[in-house]
Design a protein around this motif. Structure first.
Motif, PDB file in Angstrom:
ATOM      1  N   GLU A 213      -6.385   5.145   0.496  1.00  0.00           N
ATOM      2  CA  GLU A 213      -4.806   5.312   0.068  1.00  0.00           C
ATOM      3  C   GLU A 213      -4.502   4.864  -1.095  1.00  0.00           C
ATOM      4  O   GLU A 213      -3.766   5.451  -1.973  1.00  0.00           O
ATOM      5  CB  GLU A 213      -4.000   4.933   1.297  1.00  0.00           C
ATOM      6  CG  GLU A 213      -2.719   5.464   1.319  1.00  0.00           C
ATOM      7  CD  GLU A 213      -1.756   4.551   0.309  1.00  0.00           C
ATOM      8  OE1 GLU A 213      -0.615   5.048  -0.064  1.00  0.00           O
ATOM      9  OE2 GLU A 213      -2.140   3.244   0.312  1.00  0.00           O
ATOM     10  N   LEU A 214      -5.032   3.522  -1.489  1.00  0.00           N
ATOM     11  CA  LEU A 214      -4.359   3.028  -2.466  1.00  0.00           C
ATOM     12  C   LEU A 214      -5.081   3.756  -3.796  1.00  0.00           C
ATOM     13  O   LEU A 214      -4.441   3.972  -4.967  1.00  0.00           O
ATOM     14  CB  LEU A 214      -4.790   1.437  -2.620  1.00  0.00           C
ATOM     15  CG  LEU A 214      -4.630   0.747  -3.785  1.00  0.00           C
ATOM     16  CD1 LEU A 214      -3.083   0.870  -4.290  1.00  0.00           C
ATOM     17  CD2 LEU A 214      -5.045  -0.808  -3.817  1.00  0.00           C
ATOM     18  N   THR A 215      -6.259   4.166  -3.589  1.00  0.00           N
ATOM     19  CA  THR A 215      -7.061   4.708  -4.529  1.00  0.00           C
ATOM     20  C   THR A 215      -6.259   6.068  -4.835  1.00  0.00           C
ATOM     21  O   THR A 215      -6.226   6.512  -6.182  1.00  0.00           O
ATOM     22  CB  THR A 215      -8.740   5.191  -4.436  1.00  0.00           C
ATOM     23  OG1 THR A 215      -9.354   3.864  -4.074  1.00  0.00           O
ATOM     24  CG2 THR A 215      -9.408   5.738  -5.413  1.00  0.00           C
TER      25      THR A 215
ATOM     26  N   GLU B 297       4.754   9.573   2.129  1.00  0.00           N
ATOM     27  CA  GLU B 297       4.940   8.848   2.982  1.00  0.00           C
ATOM     28  C   GLU B 297       3.929   8.835   4.514  1.00  0.00           C
ATOM     29  O   GLU B 297       3.833   8.213   5.250  1.00  0.00           O
ATOM     30  CB  GLU B 297       6.516   8.481   3.483  1.00  0.00           C
ATOM     31  CG  GLU B 297       6.847   9.746   4.393  1.00  0.00           C
ATOM     32  CD  GLU B 297       7.596  10.979   3.412  1.00  0.00           C
ATOM     33  OE1 GLU B 297       8.092  11.688   3.796  1.00  0.00           O
ATOM     34  OE2 GLU B 297       7.289  10.753   2.055  1.00  0.00           O
ATOM     35  N   LYS B 298       3.506   9.894   4.162  1.00  0.00           N
ATOM     36  CA  LYS B 298       2.647  10.458   5.636  1.00  0.00           C
ATOM     37  C   LYS B 298       0.959  10.514   5.260  1.00  0.00           C
ATOM     38  O   LYS B 298       0.256  10.452   5.738  1.00  0.00           O
ATOM     39  CB  LYS B 298       2.990  11.874   5.879  1.00  0.00           C
ATOM     40  CG  LYS B 298       4.135  11.893   6.531  1.00  0.00           C
ATOM     41  CD  LYS B 298       4.105  11.312   7.909  1.00  0.00           C
ATOM     42  CE  LYS B 298       5.439  11.705   8.595  1.00  0.00           C
ATOM     43  NZ  LYS B 298       5.455  10.868  10.014  1.00  0.00           N
TER      44      LYS B 298
ATOM     45  N   VAL C 269      -3.798   1.013  12.238  1.00  0.00           N
ATOM     46  CA  VAL C 269      -3.216  -0.127  11.354  1.00  0.00           C
ATOM     47  C   VAL C 269      -3.086   0.502  10.164  1.00  0.00           C
ATOM     48  O   VAL C 269      -1.836  -0.003   9.364  1.00  0.00           O
ATOM     49  CB  VAL C 269      -4.383  -1.068  11.202  1.00  0.00           C
ATOM     50  CG1 VAL C 269      -4.042  -2.339  10.244  1.00  0.00           C
ATOM     51  CG2 VAL C 269      -4.436  -1.693  12.604  1.00  0.00           C
ATOM     52  N   PRO C 270      -3.747   1.228   9.204  1.00  0.00           N
ATOM     53  CA  PRO C 270      -3.450   1.628   7.754  1.00  0.00           C
ATOM     54  C   PRO C 270      -2.129   1.832   7.619  1.00  0.00           C
ATOM     55  O   PRO C 270      -1.424   1.490   6.611  1.00  0.00           O
ATOM     56  CB  PRO C 270      -4.379   2.633   7.539  1.00  0.00           C
ATOM     57  CG  PRO C 270      -5.644   2.323   8.435  1.00  0.00           C
ATOM     58  CD  PRO C 270      -4.685   1.958   9.598  1.00  0.00           C
TER      59      PRO C 270
ATOM     60  N   ALA D 175       0.622   0.181   4.836  1.00  0.00           N
ATOM     61  CA  ALA D 175       0.903   0.652   3.776  1.00  0.00           C
ATOM     62  C   ALA D 175       2.471   0.631   3.783  1.00  0.00           C
ATOM     63  O   ALA D 175       3.082   0.375   2.975  1.00  0.00           O
ATOM     64  CB  ALA D 175       0.634   2.207   3.695  1.00  0.00           C
ATOM     65  N   ARG D 176       3.280   0.869   4.994  1.00  0.00           N
ATOM     66  CA  ARG D 176       4.604   0.847   4.870  1.00  0.00           C
ATOM     67  C   ARG D 176       5.223  -0.560   4.725  1.00  0.00           C
ATOM     68  O   ARG D 176       6.101  -0.638   4.168  1.00  0.00           O
ATOM     69  CB  ARG D 176       5.229   1.168   6.273  1.00  0.00           C
ATOM     70  CG  ARG D 176       5.088   2.767   6.740  1.00  0.00           C
ATOM     71  CD  ARG D 176       5.920   3.235   7.948  1.00  0.00           C
ATOM     72  NE  ARG D 176       5.473   2.481   9.231  1.00  0.00           N
ATOM     73  CZ  ARG D 176       4.473   2.927  10.024  1.00  0.00           C
ATOM     74  NH1 ARG D 176       4.139   4.159   9.663  1.00  0.00           N
ATOM     75  NH2 ARG D 176       4.271   2.336  10.962  1.00  0.00           N
TER      76      ARG D 176
END
Length: 387
Positions: A310-312, A118-119, A253-254, A258-259
């Motif tokens: 992050e998605l990668t 989550e971080k 923002v990111p 993601a959350r």
């Protein structure tokens, strides 16, 4: 992640040391301005060659490989102090360029190793902010400390910063990660697994086009706005503003995106917004319009980078180093290709900006394809859980 941000910013700062003071550096080293350009241009060339091997090394020996990258960065900064000649400066830049893929490719792997799930989006966003903060340092310190042609103070400050960053990172990496998961081979099987993921392939295409537009704007904005009466200093200020708003966006923002599960919505907005901004640059002829367009480009494209990374990282797992290397290599390749295309029409600003608008819009089908695949996988998992 803070220690990593220091090293990443040092790498970017050393890369761009001579870019904003090309004329002064040429006089100092008694070489042509074209020769000075190689002090910066060696970086994307080395990156394309070394990105994949660096990614696989990070997957196999993460902490040692990252420390080698940080050490090469600091060593390159120190080598530049060893003599007042162009050859010494180039040798130092080559060392930093060797280390850069090991540093930049580590951002997602570091978050995966040291942060709970989550971080990780927040950690990656801070690391990305460090990368672009280093660009700001590189663009700002040169004119401030060496605009008159005296490079010694600038090079000392650069080297000291890189050495301190290395020491801080080495101390931070003494702590063990959350897992010892790694890839146990240097064969390209990890890269093949990454490339076989259609979603990651789509994201690589998005990186190619999006980062390509960013690099083209950064490279040619001054030239493209000159016919509209915008001075070099003003254009430079617009570029600094572009990076500043992007740093703010990438830090703020990111994690929230993601959350809320809004990753693909942000990427779509980025493609559409960058396209609109490039069309605005092509059609208006007044400074406030240019400022708004450049700010949109910086905010959206820089903010989207940690979101994609992050998605990668989530998709690649233990192969995160190779996957991140693929993203960065695609972006660097896009920067070279789109910047060269724009160079062909650089004396026709409207055409150049419209070509960049087309490139930005070209990312939209790739984003939609990645989104459909992710949604399909989510549906399949839900059906299996229900069964």
């Amino acid at each position: 992640m803070g220690a990593y941000a220091l090293v990443a910013s040092a790498s970017q700062m050393l890369w761009l040391t001579f870019a904003p003071i090309t004329t002064a550096s040429a006089h100092h080293f008694h070489v042509s301005e074209s020769a000075v350009g190689w002090l910066s241009e060696v970086f994307p060339l080395m990156y394309v060659l070394l990105a994949i091997p660096a990614g696989m090394a990070l997957d196999r020996w993460f902490r040692p490989a990252l420390l080698v990258g940080a050490s090469l960065t600091a060593l390159g900064g120190l080598v530049r102090l060893g003599g007042d000649s162009f050859g010494v400066a180039l040798a130092g830049q080559v060392l930093v360029a060797f280390g850069q893929p090991l540093v930049l490719n580590a951002i997602t792997k570091l978050a995966g190793e040291y942060l709970p799930a989550e971080k990780r989006p927040e950690g990656i966003s801070y690391g990305s902010a460090g990368i672009f903060g280093g660009m700001l340092l590189g663009l700002g310190l040169g004119p401030a400390l060496a605009g008159s042609g005296d490079l010694h103070t600038l090079l000392v400050v650069n080297a000291a910063y890189a050495v301190v960053a290395l020491v801080v990172l080495a101390a931070a990496l003494r702590a063990p990660g959350l897992s010892d998961e790694r890839v146990d081979t240097l064969e390209p099987s990890g890269l093949r697994a990454v490339w076989d993921d259609r979603l990651i392939r789509s994201l690589a295409g998005v990186s190619f086009l999006g980062f390509g537009v960013f690099v083209a704007v950064t490279t040619w904005l001054q030239v493209l706005l000159k016919p509209a009466g915008v001075s070099s200093d003003t254009a430079g200020g617009l570029l600094v503003g572009m990076v500043v708003v992007g740093i703010v966006g990438s830090a703020a923002v990111p994690a929230a995106v993601a959350r809320r599960g809004q990753t693909f919505r942000l990427l779509r907005a980025t493609a559409l917004g960058a396209c609109f901004a490039c069309v605005l640059l092509a059609s208006v002829d007044w400074l406030p319009g240019f400022a708004v367009a450049v700010a949109i480009i910086g905010f959206l494209l820089i903010t989207s980078l940690p979101v994609m990374l992050e998605l990668t990282e989530r998709r690649a797992g233990a192969n995160g180093g190779s996957a991140t290397a693929l993203m960065w290599m695609a972006g660097q390749g896009g920067g070279i290709v789109i910047a060269v295309i724009v160079q062909v029409v650089v004396h026709h600003p409207a055409v150049a900006f419209l070509l960049m608008a087309v490139a930005a819009m070209g990312a939209l089908p790739l984003i939609n394809a990645a989104s459909r695949q992710a949604e399909g996988e989510t549906l399949v998992r839900a059906q299996r859980a229900a069964a």
